[in-house]
Design an enzyme around this catalytic site. Structure first.
Site: not given
Ligand code: FUB
Length: 319
Positions: A14, A223
């Site tokens: 991420d 997301e």
């Protein structure tokens, strides 16, 4: 540019990349081994601290600055420090991060430092009015700052359709009809510690201005929100989750709507895909992750590749 992870001594995912003081700083999740079985909740992503990485050139040595923030130092957190992001404003650095609170609800917290690598000192409570996961901060050229956030399934966004937390809505995703759930954005206060405006939905629409539908799994938001600006336009990018693409839309202002523009990255090895896009020394880079080092969905490694735009400002699919 070799297709190697930035670091191999720890697992990282991420990645949120920013240029601070002429240097690239990467704010990743710090994956760790666990015996928790893989499930759609994402329980196996059981991270409990953050490290900050920096590099002076793409392909050059990467410095791991060590632990920048840990769960045990954040009073409201119970577990799962997921995808963070950082921002610089008014001489300070802010780390935004999602985690489960003591009631198991994902909230977004903020921690402050005087230097980009931390350590960061957390605020004692999550940002009031925040929920779900994957915060992405964006400071516009006029100094206004925004926080994008949200993630469906394990990210709990489906529980917030009325503005209040509804636990029973958690498993309603399969039955979802009509327009897809939308990511959220809120303007940040001058001190970056709270929302100064209402939380708004971020519309992602097709070429006809119609909201993408919940059944359009190849294009709808799942997301991993990210915002960047290119030639005066606003690019909102995200993961499509269960179809594993990175996709984006283009808009005229930070709130959107964003017209779906295409895919940035095809599926990588591993279930999740999550990224950031940053300009560094006149070139544009995609930071992303895959599971090439571990072969395990929850043990990921951050990589970087250069990306390009066509003459119309469309991002070309990364190769
Ligand atoms: O790292 C935990 C979660 O996995 C992130 O919050 C999602 O974006 C996915 O990458």
């Amino acid at each position: 540019m070799a297709n190697e992870p930035l670091v191999s001594h720890i697992f990282t995912a991420d990645p949120s990349a920013h240029v601070f003081n002429g240097k690239l700083y990467v704010y990743p999740s710090h994956d760790r081994k666990t015996d928790i079985q893989f499930n759609d909740n994402g329980d196996q992503y059981d991270m409990n601290d953050y490290h900050v990485l920096s590099l002076e050139s793409i392909g050059g040595p990467v410095t791991d600055h060590g632990v920048a923030l840990k769960a045990e130092d954040i009073p409201w957190v119970s577990k799962q420090l997921w995808a963070p992001d950082a921002a610089f404003k008014n001489g300070k650095y802010y780390l935004f991060f999602p985690a489960r609170d003591k009631e198991n609800v994902f909230r977004i917290g903020v921690a402050v430092s005087s230097v980009p690598e931390g350590p960061f000192v957390p605020e004692p409570e999550p940002i009031a009015g925040s929920y779900s996961i994957d915060p992405a901060s964006f400071v516009d050229d006029d100094g206004k700052a925004f926080l994008y956030f949200g993630g469906i399934w394990g990210g709990q966004l489906q529980c917030w359709q009325t503005g209040k937390y509804a636990k029973e809505a958690y498993s309603e995703m399969e039955a979802q009809k009509g327009p897809a759930l939308l990511p959220r954005v809120a303007e940040l206060s001058e001190d970056m510690l709270s929302f100064s405006g209402d939380v708004k939905e971020v519309a992602i629409v097709d070429d006809n201005g119609k909201l993408l539908s919940s059944g359009d799994h190849d294009r709808r938001f799942f997301e991993a929100a990210w915002m960047h600006k290119y030639k005066g336009k606003y690019y909102f990018s995200y993961s499509t989750g269960d179809t594993h693409f990175l996709a984006y839309g283009i808009g005229d202002n930070p709130y959107g709507p964003f017209t779906y523009g295409g895919k940035i990255l095809d599926p990588v090895q591993g279930w999740t895909t999550h990224h950031s896009i940053v300009e560094f020394e006149g070139r544009w880079y995609l930071f992303y992750h895959d599971t090439c080092l571990s072969g395990e969905n929850h043990l990921r490694s951050v990589k970087v590749k250069e990306i390009f735009y066509d003459d119309d400002g469309k991002i070309k699919l990364a190769s």
